[in-house]
Design an enzyme around this catalytic site. Structure first.
Site, PDB file in Angstrom:
ATOM      1  N   GLU A 363       0.836  -1.225   0.000  1.00 19.74           N
ATOM      2  CA  GLU A 363       0.000   0.000   0.000  1.00 19.74           C
ATOM      3  C   GLU A 363       0.861   1.262   0.000  1.00 19.74           C
ATOM      4  OE1 GLU A 363      -4.107  -1.044  -0.053  1.00 19.74           O
ATOM      5  OE2 GLU A 363      -3.678   0.795   1.002  1.00 19.74           O
TER       6      GLU A 363
HETATM    7  C1  LIG Z   1       2.217  -8.725  -0.112  1.00 19.18           C
HETATM    8  C2  LIG Z   1       2.017  -7.612  -1.077  1.00 19.18           C
HETATM    9  C3  LIG Z   1       0.756  -7.358  -1.570  1.00 19.18           C
HETATM   10  C4  LIG Z   1       0.562  -6.345  -2.512  1.00 19.18           C
HETATM   11  N1  LIG Z   1      -0.695  -6.142  -3.016  1.00 19.18           N
HETATM   12  C5  LIG Z   1      -0.883  -5.229  -4.001  1.00 19.18           C
HETATM   13  C6  LIG Z   1      -2.170  -5.064  -4.616  1.00 19.18           C
HETATM   14  O1  LIG Z   1      -3.152  -5.703  -4.233  1.00 19.18           O
HETATM   15  N2  LIG Z   1      -2.291  -4.180  -5.636  1.00 19.18           N
HETATM   16  C7  LIG Z   1      -1.236  -3.442  -6.093  1.00 19.18           C
HETATM   17  O2  LIG Z   1      -1.413  -2.668  -7.027  1.00 19.18           O
HETATM   18  N3  LIG Z   1       0.003  -3.574  -5.529  1.00 19.18           N
HETATM   19  C8  LIG Z   1       0.201  -4.452  -4.501  1.00 19.18           C
HETATM   20  N4  LIG Z   1       1.452  -4.606  -3.931  1.00 19.18           N
HETATM   21  C9  LIG Z   1       2.560  -3.823  -4.443  1.00 19.18           C
HETATM   22  C10 LIG Z   1       3.043  -2.774  -3.472  1.00 19.18           C
HETATM   23  O3  LIG Z   1       2.098  -1.764  -3.281  1.00 19.18           O
HETATM   24  C11 LIG Z   1       4.388  -2.287  -4.008  1.00 19.18           C
HETATM   25  O4  LIG Z   1       5.316  -3.319  -3.733  1.00 19.18           O
HETATM   26  C12 LIG Z   1       4.857  -1.010  -3.375  1.00 19.18           C
HETATM   27  O5  LIG Z   1       4.035   0.049  -3.765  1.00 19.18           O
HETATM   28  C13 LIG Z   1       6.304  -0.688  -3.749  1.00 19.18           C
HETATM   29  O6  LIG Z   1       6.517  -0.789  -5.108  1.00 19.18           O
HETATM   30  P1  LIG Z   1       7.753  -1.636  -5.670  1.00 19.18           P
HETATM   31  O7  LIG Z   1       7.732  -2.955  -4.977  1.00 19.18           O
HETATM   32  O8  LIG Z   1       7.687  -1.630  -7.150  1.00 19.18           O
HETATM   33  O9  LIG Z   1       9.025  -0.866  -5.172  1.00 19.18           O
HETATM   34  P2  LIG Z   1       9.770   0.356  -5.891  1.00 19.18           P
HETATM   35  O10 LIG Z   1       8.801   1.414  -6.231  1.00 19.18           O
HETATM   36  O11 LIG Z   1      10.603  -0.188  -6.993  1.00 19.18           O
HETATM   37  O12 LIG Z   1      10.693   0.867  -4.727  1.00 19.18           O
HETATM   38  C14 LIG Z   1      11.898   0.185  -4.351  1.00 19.18           C
HETATM   39  C15 LIG Z   1      12.450   0.841  -3.104  1.00 19.18           C
HETATM   40  O13 LIG Z   1      12.773   2.221  -3.370  1.00 19.18           O
HETATM   41  C16 LIG Z   1      12.076   3.071  -2.475  1.00 19.18           C
HETATM   42  N5  LIG Z   1      11.622   4.273  -3.182  1.00 19.18           N
HETATM   43  C17 LIG Z   1      11.034   4.334  -4.391  1.00 19.18           C
HETATM   44  N6  LIG Z   1      10.733   5.608  -4.713  1.00 19.18           N
HETATM   45  C18 LIG Z   1      11.137   6.368  -3.674  1.00 19.18           C
HETATM   46  C19 LIG Z   1      11.083   7.765  -3.389  1.00 19.18           C
HETATM   47  N7  LIG Z   1      10.551   8.636  -4.251  1.00 19.18           N
HETATM   48  N8  LIG Z   1      11.577   8.190  -2.203  1.00 19.18           N
HETATM   49  C20 LIG Z   1      12.116   7.318  -1.310  1.00 19.18           C
HETATM   50  N9  LIG Z   1      12.199   5.984  -1.528  1.00 19.18           N
HETATM   51  C21 LIG Z   1      11.715   5.515  -2.688  1.00 19.18           C
HETATM   52  C22 LIG Z   1      10.884   2.269  -1.997  1.00 19.18           C
HETATM   53  O14 LIG Z   1      10.456   2.692  -0.724  1.00 19.18           O
HETATM   54  C23 LIG Z   1      11.448   0.861  -1.955  1.00 19.18           C
HETATM   55  O15 LIG Z   1      12.121   0.642  -0.755  1.00 19.18           O
HETATM   56  C24 LIG Z   1       1.660  -5.575  -2.949  1.00 19.18           C
HETATM   57  C25 LIG Z   1       2.935  -5.809  -2.417  1.00 19.18           C
HETATM   58  C26 LIG Z   1       3.118  -6.800  -1.489  1.00 19.18           C
HETATM   59  C27 LIG Z   1       4.489  -7.018  -0.924  1.00 19.18           C
END
Ligand SMILES: Cc1cc2nc3c(=O)[nH]c(=O)nc-3n(C[C@H](O)[C@H](O)[C@H](O)COP(=O)(O)OP(=O)(O)OC[C@H]3O[C@@H](n4cnc5c(N)ncnc54)[C@H](O)[C@@H]3O)c2cc1C
Length: 381
Positions: A363
């Site tokens: 989220e």
């Molecule tokens: C169990 C689980 C259930 C999920 N369910 C859903 C769902 O139902 N629907 C859905 O759409 N998504 C879902 N997600 C996805 C989840 O919302 C994303 O994993 C999350 O938003 C982070 O995106 P990413 O994994 O692509 O990380 P990235 O965006 O690639 O980020 C990688 C790292 O960089 C950091 N980062 C990125 N940008 C910045 C910034 N501007 N400033 C500081 N730090 C930054 C992040 O905090 C993270 O630590 C789920 C994830 C999990 C683990």
């Protein structure tokens, strides 16, 4: 008690009962098997948890965000995977309830409310998670339908849903103003489920890749006008982040409940005239959990009161990140207090610790929540 408070107390009582009697005995097995539990779906549907935010006219309960948080917190004390079911159902439903046409609401909401159907929220893509404005799943209007192509990942309930709330771009160059949502039904040609993720925490939730390959979706399944998707998504997440915070509060409270019970059985506390170090450590945990609870319910209250002129997104973000950081700290320390025993599956604490880690990530990661707060502060409102 006023009727709204009464309604909330009724939900609390019901969720406590279901949590204790139905969810708790199954929690450890749900985690160990890493399997989605249809038994839990049945039970939650029976008690109205899965139609909580659907308006009454479509067969729902028309509950408020505070009740939503209460239910999620009570269930998460025993099993975060099960509590997540309630959150995702609400998150998938909200864009439709907030911005769908009457025809779309009639098509989707009664099915969810009365037929125990499930819905999921599809935003994240392999290349874009935090940077949601850059999503690439494309919807192109051709006659009276859209052709949708793209790939969504990490979608909770992606492999078990009847409906998919999918965010696309209809105009990539317009970034957030080009984002448009659709509801796609299971079985629509071109919609398929890919990899199911094996996760360290919240293992009982189904987390799937959703593939959209030339999916034809009629205009009537678009949620609102073209370009309002970002607004719908943000309004939804502002309402669901307090509930994610509530889930974290529930997990942390569950760990404290367990420590007290464990400590009492082993005379950790009673023999000393002054409070024992273990008890003082639990007191510290409890204070932090109460602080989380306060911010979670404050943000929920703001949503329920439709507070004007208050940056509700900032409080939702704070609730999510503060409560989940505290849950991570509390569960990690709880495992430590049981030393090697805490690492074993004989106790629920290591599961709670793994679950807390996931709550810090989904989220919107906690880093992103801090960025939301920072952005709001700089804007001065
Ligand atoms: C169990 C689980 C259930 C999920 N369910 C859903 C769902 O139902 N629907 C859905 O759409 N998504 C879902 N997600 C996805 C989840 O919302 C994303 O994993 C999350 O938003 C982070 O995106 P990413 O994994 O692509 O990380 P990235 O965006 O690639 O980020 C990688 C790292 O960089 C950091 N980062 C990125 N940008 C910045 C910034 N501007 N400033 C500081 N730090 C930054 C992040 O905090 C993270 O630590 C789920 C994830 C999990 C683990």
């Amino acid at each position: 008690m006023d009727p709204v408070e009464q309604m909330r107390e009724n939900w609390r009582r019901k969720a406590k009962e279901v949590g204790k009697n139905f969810v708790a005995p199954r929690a450890s097995e749900i985690d160990a098997r890493g399997e989605f539990s249809w038994e839990i779906v049945e039970e939650f549907a029976r008690h109205g948890f899965l139609r909580l935010l659907i308006p009454k006219q479509y067969g729902g309960e028309e509950g408020d965000i505070t009740s939503f948080c209460i239910i999620v917190e009570e269930l998460a004390r025993y099993c975060a995977s099960s509590a997540l079911l309630v959150v995702v159902q609400a998150v998938g439903t909200m864009p439709v309830a907030l911005g769908g046409s009457e025809e779309l609401k009639e098509r989707v909401l009664p099915h969810l409310a009365k037929k125990k159907g499930l819905i999921c929220f599809c935003l994240t893509e392999p290349e874009f998670g935090s940077d949601a404005a850059s999503i690439r799943t494309k919807a192109i209007l051709e006659g009276d339908s859209y052709r949708i192509n793209g790939r969504k990942c990490f979608i909770t309930n992606g492999g078990v849903s009847d409906f998919y709330t999918v965010f696309t771009t209809t105009q990539p160059d317009r970034r957030i103003e080009g984002i448009t949502g659709f509801v796609i039904e299971k079985g629509t040609p071109g919609l398929s489920v890919g990899k199911i993720e094996e996760k360290m925490g919240i293992r009982g939730s189904n987390t799937a890749e959703v593939i959209l390959d030339d999916v034809r979706v009629p205009i009537r399944q678009r949620i609102g006008e073209e370009g309002v998707g970002w607004w719908l998504m943000m309004r939804t997440l502002n309402r669901s982040r307090p509930a994610i915070g509530a889930m974290a509060v529930g997990v942390a409270q569950g760990a404290i409940d367990y420590l007290i019970q464990y400590g009492q059985q082993r005379d950790w506390f009673v023999k000393k005239e002054v409070p024992s170090p273990s008890l003082l450590e639990i007191v510290e945990m409890m204070v932090e959990v109460e602080a989380s609870r306060a911010i979670v319910y404050k943000s929920a209250q703001m949503m329920d009161e439709k507070a004007k002129g208050i940056p509700v997104q900032m409080f939702s973000a704070m609730a999510k990140y503060f409560a989940s950081d505290i849950a991570m700290k509390v569960t990690t320390n709880a495992v430590q207090m049981l030393h090697w025993e805490g690492l074993t599956a004989r106790h629920p604490l290591e599961r709670m610790m793994r679950d807390a880690k996931v709550i810090q990530i989904f989220e919107g990661t906690n880093q992103i929540q801090r960025a939301v707060v920072a952005h709001t502060l700089l804007k001065g409102k």
